[in-house]
Design a protein around this motif. Structure first.
Motif, PDB file in Angstrom:
ATOM      1  N   UNK A   7       0.789  -1.234   0.000  1.00  0.00           N
ATOM      2  CA  UNK A   7       0.000   0.000   0.000  1.00  0.00           C
ATOM      3  C   UNK A   7       0.822   1.286   0.000  1.00  0.00           C
ATOM      4  N   UNK A   8       2.081   1.230   0.334  1.00  0.00           N
ATOM      5  CA  UNK A   8       2.894   2.454   0.338  1.00  0.00           C
ATOM      6  C   UNK A   8       3.020   3.043  -1.068  1.00  0.00           C
ATOM      7  N   UNK A   9       2.717   2.224  -2.092  1.00  0.00           N
ATOM      8  CA  UNK A   9       2.798   2.693  -3.476  1.00  0.00           C
ATOM      9  C   UNK A   9       1.490   3.284  -3.989  1.00  0.00           C
ATOM     10  N   UNK A  10       0.390   3.045  -3.272  1.00  0.00           N
ATOM     11  CA  UNK A  10      -0.904   3.508  -3.796  1.00  0.00           C
ATOM     12  C   UNK A  10      -1.793   4.202  -2.767  1.00  0.00           C
ATOM     13  N   UNK A  28       2.858   8.870  -1.962  1.00  0.00           N
ATOM     14  CA  UNK A  28       3.244   7.532  -2.410  1.00  0.00           C
ATOM     15  C   UNK A  28       4.429   7.652  -3.362  1.00  0.00           C
ATOM     16  N   UNK A  29       5.057   6.518  -3.660  1.00  0.00           N
ATOM     17  CA  UNK A  29       6.182   6.520  -4.600  1.00  0.00           C
ATOM     18  C   UNK A  29       6.137   5.256  -5.439  1.00  0.00           C
ATOM     19  N   UNK A  30       6.859   5.281  -6.541  1.00  0.00           N
ATOM     20  CA  UNK A  30       6.829   4.186  -7.507  1.00  0.00           C
ATOM     21  C   UNK A  30       7.537   2.946  -6.988  1.00  0.00           C
ATOM     22  N   UNK A  31       7.073   1.807  -7.449  1.00  0.00           N
ATOM     23  CA  UNK A  31       7.730   0.530  -7.205  1.00  0.00           C
ATOM     24  C   UNK A  31       9.119   0.581  -7.849  1.00  0.00           C
ATOM     25  N   UNK A  32      10.123   0.111  -7.154  1.00  0.00           N
ATOM     26  CA  UNK A  32      11.459   0.053  -7.746  1.00  0.00           C
ATOM     27  C   UNK A  32      11.476  -0.795  -9.016  1.00  0.00           C
ATOM     28  N   UNK A  33      10.679  -1.856  -9.005  1.00  0.00           N
ATOM     29  CA  UNK A  33      10.643  -2.741 -10.168  1.00  0.00           C
ATOM     30  C   UNK A  33      10.025  -2.063 -11.394  1.00  0.00           C
ATOM     31  N   UNK A  34       9.241  -1.002 -11.203  1.00  0.00           N
ATOM     32  CA  UNK A  34       8.719  -0.258 -12.350  1.00  0.00           C
ATOM     33  C   UNK A  34       9.875   0.403 -13.092  1.00  0.00           C
ATOM     34  N   UNK A  35      10.773   1.016 -12.361  1.00  0.00           N
ATOM     35  CA  UNK A  35      11.947   1.624 -13.012  1.00  0.00           C
ATOM     36  C   UNK A  35      12.824   0.557 -13.658  1.00  0.00           C
ATOM     37  N   UNK A  36      12.929  -0.592 -13.010  1.00  0.00           N
ATOM     38  CA  UNK A  36      13.698  -1.690 -13.604  1.00  0.00           C
ATOM     39  C   UNK A  36      13.038  -2.150 -14.910  1.00  0.00           C
ATOM     40  N   UNK A  37      11.721  -2.152 -14.939  1.00  0.00           N
ATOM     41  CA  UNK A  37      11.008  -2.513 -16.168  1.00  0.00           C
ATOM     42  C   UNK A  37      11.270  -1.498 -17.276  1.00  0.00           C
ATOM     43  N   UNK A  38      11.312  -0.225 -16.915  1.00  0.00           N
ATOM     44  CA  UNK A  38      11.637   0.797 -17.925  1.00  0.00           C
ATOM     45  C   UNK A  38      13.039   0.559 -18.495  1.00  0.00           C
ATOM     46  N   UNK A  39      13.992   0.205 -17.634  1.00  0.00           N
ATOM     47  CA  UNK A  39      15.334  -0.114 -18.126  1.00  0.00           C
ATOM     48  C   UNK A  39      15.307  -1.356 -19.016  1.00  0.00           C
TER      49      UNK A  39
END
Length: 139
Positions: free
Chosen positions: A40-43, A56-67
């Motif tokens: 829930x910290x993300x939403x 809230x802040x983005x999931x770290x794995x979202x940035x990894x997916x962008x990479x």
């Protein structure tokens, strides 16, 4: 190998960055559903504030997916030999991540040419949120 973008595999070459919109609450909710990460910290703003954050802040794995998209825009997925990252900072809601990849070495491994790529994700204010590297098989 066919690439989506023109990628010249030489030391110092950069991979063309994907266009990424600022992180919205909708992006976070959709990524939570797609990834199965429903922390829930993300939403949930109340949970984030309860943890001492402003929002809230983005999931770290979202940035990894962008990479990952940066890499697969340059080479086919089956050409990725390794891919690793280190999370360095959070990506706030409304932050705009920019992915970069720079070839730092080209080697021959067992008859296959491989490019080592230094990776990063940074925000408009210069904050680096992810650092990493990948090894790509190249023509």
């Amino acid at each position: 190998m066919t690439s989506i973008h023109t990628f010249e595999p030489e030391v110092g070459a950069t991979l063309p960055p994907p266009a990424i919109d600022p992180i919205s609450r909708t992006t976070l909710a959709l990524f939570a559903g797609a990834s199965g990460d429903h922390n829930p910290i993300h939403v949930d703003l109340d949970v984030a504030r309860g943890a001492g954050l402003d929002d809230v802040f983005a999931h770290g794995m979202l940035s990894m997916a962008y990479l990952g998209r940066l890499l697969t825009d340059a080479v086919p997925q089956d050409a990725i030999r390794s891919y690793r990252v280190r999370f360095a900072a959070i990506t706030p809601v409304h932050g705009r991540p920019t992915c970069t990849g720079t070839v730092t070495a080209i080697d021959d491994v067992d008859g296959e040419r491989r490019a080592t790529v230094e990776l990063a994700v940074a925000l408009d204010d210069g904050t680096v949120t992810l650092l990493g590297d990948a090894v790509l098989a190249i023509d």
